[in-house]
Design an enzyme around this catalytic site. Structure first.
Site, PDB file in Angstrom:
ATOM      1  N   PRO A   2      30.013  55.610 118.309  1.00  0.00           N
ATOM      2  CA  PRO A   2      30.462  56.011 116.973  1.00  0.00           C
ATOM      3  C   PRO A   2      30.070  54.976 115.920  1.00  0.00           C
ATOM      4  O   PRO A   2      30.222  53.773 116.123  1.00  0.00           O
ATOM      5  CB  PRO A   2      31.983  56.097 117.128  1.00  0.00           C
ATOM      6  CG  PRO A   2      32.213  56.334 118.578  1.00  0.00           C
ATOM      7  CD  PRO A   2      31.117  55.578 119.276  1.00  0.00           C
ATOM      8  N   GLU A   3      29.549  55.468 114.805  1.00  0.00           N
ATOM      9  CA  GLU A   3      29.156  54.603 113.703  1.00  0.00           C
ATOM     10  C   GLU A   3      30.223  54.670 112.617  1.00  0.00           C
ATOM     11  O   GLU A   3      31.271  55.289 112.798  1.00  0.00           O
ATOM     12  CB  GLU A   3      27.767  55.007 113.206  1.00  0.00           C
ATOM     13  CG  GLU A   3      26.709  54.933 114.305  1.00  0.00           C
ATOM     14  CD  GLU A   3      25.315  55.325 113.850  1.00  0.00           C
ATOM     15  OE1 GLU A   3      25.045  55.293 112.635  1.00  0.00           O
ATOM     16  OE2 GLU A   3      24.486  55.679 114.711  1.00  0.00           O
ATOM     17  N   LYS A  58      32.897  49.081 112.421  1.00  0.00           N
ATOM     18  CA  LYS A  58      33.162  50.133 113.406  1.00  0.00           C
ATOM     19  C   LYS A  58      34.486  49.904 114.142  1.00  0.00           C
ATOM     20  O   LYS A  58      34.706  50.464 115.222  1.00  0.00           O
ATOM     21  CB  LYS A  58      32.006  50.194 114.411  1.00  0.00           C
ATOM     22  CG  LYS A  58      30.643  50.430 113.764  1.00  0.00           C
ATOM     23  CD  LYS A  58      29.511  50.362 114.778  1.00  0.00           C
ATOM     24  CE  LYS A  58      28.160  50.437 114.094  1.00  0.00           C
ATOM     25  NZ  LYS A  58      27.030  50.364 115.055  1.00  0.00           N
ATOM     26  N   ARG A 273      15.586  51.644 120.948  1.00  0.00           N
ATOM     27  CA  ARG A 273      16.211  52.766 120.249  1.00  0.00           C
ATOM     28  C   ARG A 273      15.138  53.688 119.694  1.00  0.00           C
ATOM     29  O   ARG A 273      14.092  53.237 119.231  1.00  0.00           O
ATOM     30  CB  ARG A 273      17.086  52.282 119.097  1.00  0.00           C
ATOM     31  CG  ARG A 273      18.308  51.473 119.482  1.00  0.00           C
ATOM     32  CD  ARG A 273      19.133  51.192 118.235  1.00  0.00           C
ATOM     33  NE  ARG A 273      20.362  50.482 118.517  1.00  0.00           N
ATOM     34  CZ  ARG A 273      20.513  49.170 118.414  1.00  0.00           C
ATOM     35  NH1 ARG A 273      19.472  48.430 118.050  1.00  0.00           N
ATOM     36  NH2 ARG A 273      21.667  48.597 118.671  1.00  0.00           N
TER      37      ARG A 273
END
Length: 283
Positions: A2-3, A58, A273
Site C-alpha cells: 500500500p502506498e 505509509k 521494479r
C-alpha cells in the site's frame, strides 16, 4: 505494498470507529510480525483512549491518552478491518481469513478493529507520542508530498546534480515520503518524463512542475479510495477504484491514452521494479 493513498484511505476509514473512543480490550495473537511486538502490548493498549489518527508517509499513528502512539505499518498484505458495528452505508464486514488476525482491538461503541496480515510483513509498535518523529522508521523520511514543505523549490534543489534516474529519485523516501511505484509511473507519464532520465538533467521548470502533478495524482487516488491490485482493501472491506483510471501502470502493450499519440505503453525494469511508460510521450 500500500502506498500513500491507500494508507490515507485506511486511516480515514478507521476514524469513525477509533477516534475519541476507548480501547475496551486488546488481543495480540502472536509474538511478532515483521518484528517482535513491544512487550505487553495488549495490556498497554487496553483502557487507552484514541485521541486522534494521523498518517506519516505509509504509516498510521494512533495517538493514545497515555502519551504513547500506536504505529501501524501495513507491509505487503496487511489490512486494518472494521467489523462488529454498522458504521456506514458501505460496510462490508470481515472478508479476510481469520487465521491471519494478529491483533484485535475491541472498541468502545462495539466496533472491532482487526489487523489481518497473511504475509506478516506488517508491523506495530508503541512509541512516545512526543518522540514519534524520532522513531527509526520515521526519522529518515522526507516531507509529505501533500504538505507545505514539499514545493517546487525544494524538489528542484533535491534533484539538482543527481545521477540517478528520476523514477528512483521520486521513490527515495528521504526526498519525498509516501510515493511508490504505481503513482510515480503515473506522475512521470503526466509530466512527459521518461523514467530512466537522470534526475539531475531536469530543468528547474521540469522539476518544479512535478510537484502539482504529484499532488494531483495522489488526491485523485485518495478520492477513488486507492488502488486495489492484490491484497489491499479499505477499512470497510471495499475495493479501491483508482486502478480503473491508470494511464500507464499495468498497461504494457496497450495504446497510449494521449490524444493523437500513436505510441504503445512499454515496460522496463528498474531496480527490480516494473516501470510503465510511453516511449513517444515521455522524454
Amino acid at each position: 505494498m500500500p502506498e500513500l493513498p491507500e494508507v490515507e484511505t485506511v486511516r480515514r476509514g478507521l476514524e469513525p470507529a477509533m477516534a475519541g473512543r476507548l480501547i475496551a480490550e486488546a488481543r495480540v495473537n502472536r509474538a511478532d510480525l515483521r518484528w517482535p511486538f513491544p512487550p505487553r502490548m495488549a495490556e498497554r493498549l487496553t483502557g487507552q483512549r484514541v485521541l486522534r489518527l494521523r498518517r506519516r508517509s505509509k504509516y498510521i499513528l494512533a495517538d493514545l491518552s497515555g502519551g504513547q502512539s500506536l504505529l501501524i505499518h501495513l507491509g505487503m498484505s496487511g489490512r486494518m478491518l472494521v467489523s462488529g458495528a454498522q458504521l456506514g452505508e458501505f460496510f462490508h464486514g470481515h472478508p479476510a481469513p481469520s487465521r491471519h488476525d494478529h491483533v484485535v482491538l475491541e472498541m468502545e461503541g462495539g466496533a472491532r478493529i482487526t489487523f489481518n496480515d497473511a504475509r506478516r510483513f506488517g508491523a506495530m509498535d508503541l512509541v512516545a507520542t512526543e518522540a514519534a518523529e524520532a522513531h527509526p522508521l520515521l526519522a529518515v523520511l522526507g516531507p509529505e508530498p501533500l504538505g507545505n514543505a514539499f514545493d517546487g523549490a525544494y524538489l528542484a534543489a533535491r534533484l539538482e546534480g543527481r545521477r540517478t534516474p528520476i523514477k528512483a529519485a521520486l521513490l527515495d523516501q528521504r526526498i519525498v515520503a509516501g510515493l511508490g511505484n504505481i503513482y510515480v509511473c503515473e506522475v512521470l507519464f503526466r509530466a512527459g518524463l521518461a523514467p530512466g532520465r537522470l534526475a539531475g538533467s531536469l530543468s528547474r521548470a521540469e522539476a518544479e512542475g512535478l510537484v502539482p502533478l504529484i499532488r494531483e495524482v495522489l488526491l485523485e487516488a485518495i478520492e477513488a479510495g486507492g488502488s486495489s491490485l492484490r491484497d489491499y482493501r479499505q477499512a470497510d472491506g471495499e475495493l479501491g477504484y483508482f486502478q480503473h483510471t491508470f494511464r500507464v501502470y499495468g498497461r504494457e502493450g496497450l495504446p497510449c491514452v494521449t490524444p493523437g499519440c500513436s505510441g504503445t505503453v512499454g515496460r522496463i525494469v528498474q531496480s527490480g521494479r516494473s516501470s510503465f511508460h510511453c516511449p513517444l510521450c515521455q522524454r
